[in-house]
Scaffold this motif. Structure first.
Motif, PDB file in Angstrom:
ATOM      1  N   ALA A  19       0.807  -1.424   0.347  1.00 35.74           N
ATOM      2  CA  ALA A  19       0.046  -0.017   0.069  1.00 35.74           C
ATOM      3  C   ALA A  19       0.850   1.241  -0.156  1.00 35.74           C
ATOM      4  O   ALA A  19       1.801   1.215   0.789  1.00 35.74           O
ATOM      5  CB  ALA A  19      -0.791  -0.055   1.229  1.00 35.74           C
ATOM      6  N   THR A  21       1.158   5.569  -0.191  1.00 39.02           N
ATOM      7  CA  THR A  21       0.273   6.817  -0.041  1.00 39.02           C
ATOM      8  C   THR A  21       0.910   7.975  -0.438  1.00 39.02           C
ATOM      9  O   THR A  21       2.074   8.115  -0.579  1.00 39.02           O
ATOM     10  CB  THR A  21      -0.173   7.045   1.712  1.00 39.02           C
ATOM     11  N   VAL A  49      -0.425  -0.944  -4.540  1.00 32.85           N
ATOM     12  CA  VAL A  49      -1.906  -0.180  -4.483  1.00 32.85           C
ATOM     13  C   VAL A  49      -1.745   1.154  -3.881  1.00 32.85           C
ATOM     14  O   VAL A  49      -1.191   1.441  -2.914  1.00 32.85           O
ATOM     15  CB  VAL A  49      -2.834  -0.984  -3.499  1.00 32.85           C
ATOM     16  N   ILE A  51      -3.261   4.814  -2.695  1.00 32.10           N
ATOM     17  CA  ILE A  51      -4.319   5.354  -2.353  1.00 32.10           C
ATOM     18  C   ILE A  51      -4.314   6.695  -2.041  1.00 32.10           C
ATOM     19  O   ILE A  51      -3.301   7.209  -1.490  1.00 32.10           O
ATOM     20  CB  ILE A  51      -4.764   4.471  -1.159  1.00 32.10           C
ATOM     21  N   SER A  75     -11.257  -1.586  -4.007  1.00 32.32           N
ATOM     22  CA  SER A  75     -10.783  -2.219  -2.627  1.00 32.32           C
ATOM     23  C   SER A  75      -9.428  -2.940  -2.886  1.00 32.32           C
ATOM     24  O   SER A  75      -9.169  -3.055  -3.840  1.00 32.32           O
ATOM     25  CB  SER A  75     -11.756  -3.006  -2.098  1.00 32.32           C
ATOM     26  N   PHE A  76      -8.842  -2.932  -1.782  1.00 31.91           N
ATOM     27  CA  PHE A  76      -7.688  -3.628  -1.456  1.00 31.91           C
ATOM     28  C   PHE A  76      -8.044  -4.943  -1.662  1.00 31.91           C
ATOM     29  O   PHE A  76      -6.814  -5.614  -2.332  1.00 31.91           O
ATOM     30  CB  PHE A  76      -6.990  -3.292  -0.114  1.00 31.91           C
ATOM     31  N   TRP A  90      -4.934   1.647  -8.359  1.00 31.33           N
ATOM     32  CA  TRP A  90      -5.332   2.887  -8.084  1.00 31.33           C
ATOM     33  C   TRP A  90      -6.499   2.978  -7.259  1.00 31.33           C
ATOM     34  O   TRP A  90      -7.616   2.644  -7.693  1.00 31.33           O
ATOM     35  CB  TRP A  90      -5.463   4.085  -9.288  1.00 31.33           C
ATOM     36  N   LEU A  91      -6.466   3.297  -5.992  1.00 31.12           N
ATOM     37  CA  LEU A  91      -7.566   3.107  -5.128  1.00 31.12           C
ATOM     38  C   LEU A  91      -8.112   4.468  -4.632  1.00 31.12           C
ATOM     39  O   LEU A  91      -7.176   5.068  -3.907  1.00 31.12           O
ATOM     40  CB  LEU A  91      -7.411   2.049  -3.933  1.00 31.12           C
ATOM     41  N   MET A  93      -9.781   7.904  -3.007  1.00 31.15           N
ATOM     42  CA  MET A  93     -10.449   8.184  -1.871  1.00 31.15           C
ATOM     43  C   MET A  93     -10.394   9.775  -1.604  1.00 31.15           C
ATOM     44  O   MET A  93      -9.338  10.317  -1.798  1.00 31.15           O
ATOM     45  CB  MET A  93      -9.291   7.410  -0.690  1.00 31.15           C
ATOM     46  N   ALA A 117      -5.906   8.164   5.052  1.00 32.27           N
ATOM     47  CA  ALA A 117      -5.101   7.261   4.103  1.00 32.27           C
ATOM     48  C   ALA A 117      -4.359   6.299   4.983  1.00 32.27           C
ATOM     49  O   ALA A 117      -4.686   4.918   4.366  1.00 32.27           O
ATOM     50  CB  ALA A 117      -4.089   8.036   3.193  1.00 32.27           C
ATOM     51  N   ALA A 120      -6.867   3.603   6.445  1.00 31.19           N
ATOM     52  CA  ALA A 120      -7.445   2.901   5.253  1.00 31.19           C
ATOM     53  C   ALA A 120      -6.341   1.755   5.001  1.00 31.19           C
ATOM     54  O   ALA A 120      -6.816   0.599   4.803  1.00 31.19           O
ATOM     55  CB  ALA A 120      -7.713   3.559   4.224  1.00 31.19           C
ATOM     56  N   CYS A 121      -5.064   2.120   4.904  1.00 30.98           N
ATOM     57  CA  CYS A 121      -4.207   0.938   4.473  1.00 30.98           C
ATOM     58  C   CYS A 121      -3.785   0.166   5.729  1.00 30.98           C
ATOM     59  O   CYS A 121      -3.563  -1.177   5.661  1.00 30.98           O
ATOM     60  CB  CYS A 121      -2.590   1.725   4.500  1.00 30.98           C
TER      61      CYS A 121
END
Length: 353
Positions: A19, A21, A49, A51, A75-76, A90-91, A93, A117, A120-121
């Motif tokens: 993940a 950020t 991913v 986010i 979603s992850f 690409w997520l 948010m 962020a 969420a991770c």
């Protein structure tokens, strides 16, 4: 560590999910992540991913002067089983509005954005959908304005993830890692914070972390606290009463730790290749040396958590945010460490299952 190459259409399930950020929206994070993902090899090292806010990702690409194609996911969990395409996922948010961010200035909205962020991770990690987290630079003052209730992000991570044991930051520079017995406390309190148990915890933790990063038999040294290593107790007794006993007990456990060595020479030994890790007694004892040796390449690893979390060791660099001048060298190193540790974390979880 060489990248594991994948071709489009093959499943990416054997790659760690990392993940990523964008960091503080007022800092250099978005442009650093744009440069990172513009490197083709990034998507070969992990199932990445990214986010964050769409407008912020666009701004980061514009400042960095790159355009990076991503694969949208919702979603992850969806990202975990996707085919390898040579692109990051690409997520999107929504965490902050453009009008609430002033480039180069710490603000509550930016700090709250970072927390959303990161949380969420961590939710993805707790659910088993992420194997590591790499975050772009953040600003502690902004995060506190935005709702952070702890002294730093590490303590936020630990509480969020339910950690009850020992944890600490590692600062790394290539093959050299450091841990510390005390961290963000006044220097006048550092001596009182030393203990045999604390030194043993810091040594054990960095030994395990280095193994998780791909070093099978780490060589760990322990720094002294006083000038000249205490000169046999004539210049302080912490070495005699606390540090040396901790080293002896670690050796009795089978951990090949050496020390204590005077702090003004221990990094020369490490630089010569004698050790891969140094346990320091307080924050600046290791930080000054690491940053002098390679400020633009340093990485911070959050140690003792149930999932690897890394970040470049430098800050948000508000003074150059938006100018396209920021180097992504430390971000690339932090990402590489997250990929290696994420691979080990994924393998360990699979073995337990």
């Amino acid at each position: 560590m060489h990248p594991q190459h994948r071709t489009a259409g093959q499943p990416a399930q054997d790659l760690p999910v990392v993940a990523l950020t964008l960091g503080d929206p007022a800092g250099i994070g978005p442009e650093l992540i744009a440069r990172l993902l513009a490197r083709p090899e990034a998507a070969q090292l992990a199932n990445v991913v990214l986010i964050g806010d769409p407008w912020l990702w666009e701004a980061g690409q514009r400042i960095a002067g790159v355009r990076v194609a991503l694969d949208p996911v919702d979603s992850f969990a969806a990202a975990r089983g996707r085919p390898a395409t040579g692109r990051a996922a690409w997520l999107a948010m929504d965490t902050v509005r453009p009008g609430d961010v002033s480039l180069g200035q710490a603000g509550a909205a930016g700090g709250a954005s970072v927390l959303r962020a990161l949380d969420a991770c961590m939710d993805a990690a707790l659910a088993g959908h992420a194997d590591a987290i790499c975050f772009a630079p953040l600003n502690k003052h902004a995060m506190k304005l935005g709702g952070l209730r702890h002294d730093d992000e590490l303590h936020h991570f630990a509480q969020y993830l339910g950690v009850t044991g020992y944890f600490c930051e590692f600062n790394t520079l290539g093959d050299l890692w450091t841990s510390r017995v005390s961290s963000h406390i006044p220097l006048k309190d550092a001596a009182a914070a030393l203990s045999v148990a604390g030194i043993k915890d810091a040594a054990r933790l960095i030994h395990r972390a280095l193994q998780a990063s791909g070093v099978p038999e780490p060589r760990v040294a322990v720094a002294a606290f006083n000038p000249h290593g205490g000169d046999g107790g004539t210049c302080g007794r912490e070495e005699v009463d606390i540090i040396a006993p901790a080293v002896r007990e670690l050796n009795q456990e089978g951990l090949p730790v050496q020390g204590p060595f005077p702090a003004d020479t221990i990094f020369l030994k490490a630089q010569a290749g004698e050790f891969q890790a140094i346990v320091t007694m307080y924050h600046d004892q290791g930080q000054i040396a690491i940053k002098l040796l390679g400020f633009s390449r340093g990485v911070t690893v959050q140690g003792g958590l149930p999932i690897p979390i890394t970040t470049p060791a430098h800050g948000t660099a508000y003074d150059i945010a938006g100018q396209g001048r920021a180097s992504d060298a430390a971000t690339w190193q932090a990402f590489n460490v997250a990929c290696r540790m994420g691979r080990s974390h994924r393998a360990a979880r699979a073995a337990q299952a």
